[in-house]
Design a protein around this motif. Sequence first.
Motif, mmCIF file in Angstrom:
data_model
loop_
_atom_site.group_PDB
_atom_site.id
_atom_site.type_symbol
_atom_site.label_atom_id
_atom_site.label_comp_id
_atom_site.label_asym_id
_atom_site.label_seq_id
_atom_site.Cartn_x
_atom_site.Cartn_y
_atom_site.Cartn_z
ATOM 1 N N LYS A 8 62.191 -27.582 10.034
ATOM 2 C CA LYS A 8 61.255 -28.087 8.994
ATOM 3 C C LYS A 8 62.129 -29.310 8.256
ATOM 4 N N THR A 9 62.092 -30.449 7.589
ATOM 5 C CA THR A 9 63.161 -31.701 7.373
ATOM 6 C C THR A 9 62.751 -31.454 5.514
ATOM 7 N N THR A 17 60.027 -40.363 3.038
ATOM 8 C CA THR A 17 59.397 -41.115 3.885
ATOM 9 C C THR A 17 58.408 -41.227 3.503
ATOM 10 N N VAL A 18 57.500 -40.535 2.787
ATOM 11 C CA VAL A 18 55.857 -40.568 2.450
ATOM 12 C C VAL A 18 56.174 -41.619 1.672
ATOM 13 N N GLU A 33 56.115 -33.603 7.240
ATOM 14 C CA GLU A 33 56.154 -35.301 7.971
ATOM 15 C C GLU A 33 55.433 -35.407 8.271
ATOM 16 N N LEU A 34 55.010 -37.086 8.321
ATOM 17 C CA LEU A 34 53.957 -37.416 8.565
ATOM 18 C C LEU A 34 54.004 -37.752 10.178
ATOM 19 N N ILE A 35 52.644 -37.130 9.687
ATOM 20 C CA ILE A 35 51.506 -36.974 11.296
ATOM 21 C C ILE A 35 50.620 -38.691 11.845
ATOM 22 N N ALA A 36 50.529 -38.818 12.801
ATOM 23 C CA ALA A 36 48.875 -39.652 13.383
ATOM 24 C C ALA A 36 47.274 -38.791 12.834
ATOM 25 N N ALA A 42 53.197 -30.444 16.741
ATOM 26 C CA ALA A 42 54.989 -30.463 16.319
ATOM 27 C C ALA A 42 54.887 -28.341 15.509
ATOM 28 N N CYS A 43 54.362 -28.436 14.930
ATOM 29 C CA CYS A 43 54.286 -26.772 14.455
ATOM 30 C C CYS A 43 53.021 -26.124 15.012
#
Length: 70
Positions: A8-9, A17-18, A33-36, A42-43
């Motif tokens: 985890k970040t 980041t947000v 994390e931000l995802i597309a 990733a999870c």
Amino acid sequence: MLWGKKKKTSVAAATATVQQTTLPGFFCFGCRELIAERPCDACDRETEIFEVTTETDRRLLVSRLALEGT
């Protein structure tokens, strides 16, 4: 096996980041994390995804991350 599991970040890094990202986007609470797009690749498990489309959404997400950090 846990080879592919991502760490985890940190809450501080996720919050930064947000606050700096362009909208819209998705935030994965599993890896912070931000995802597309959803689901998060990733999870390795089903996790909560938050869609960030407005500045209000961004503020709500930052507030929630602040609560998780305490």
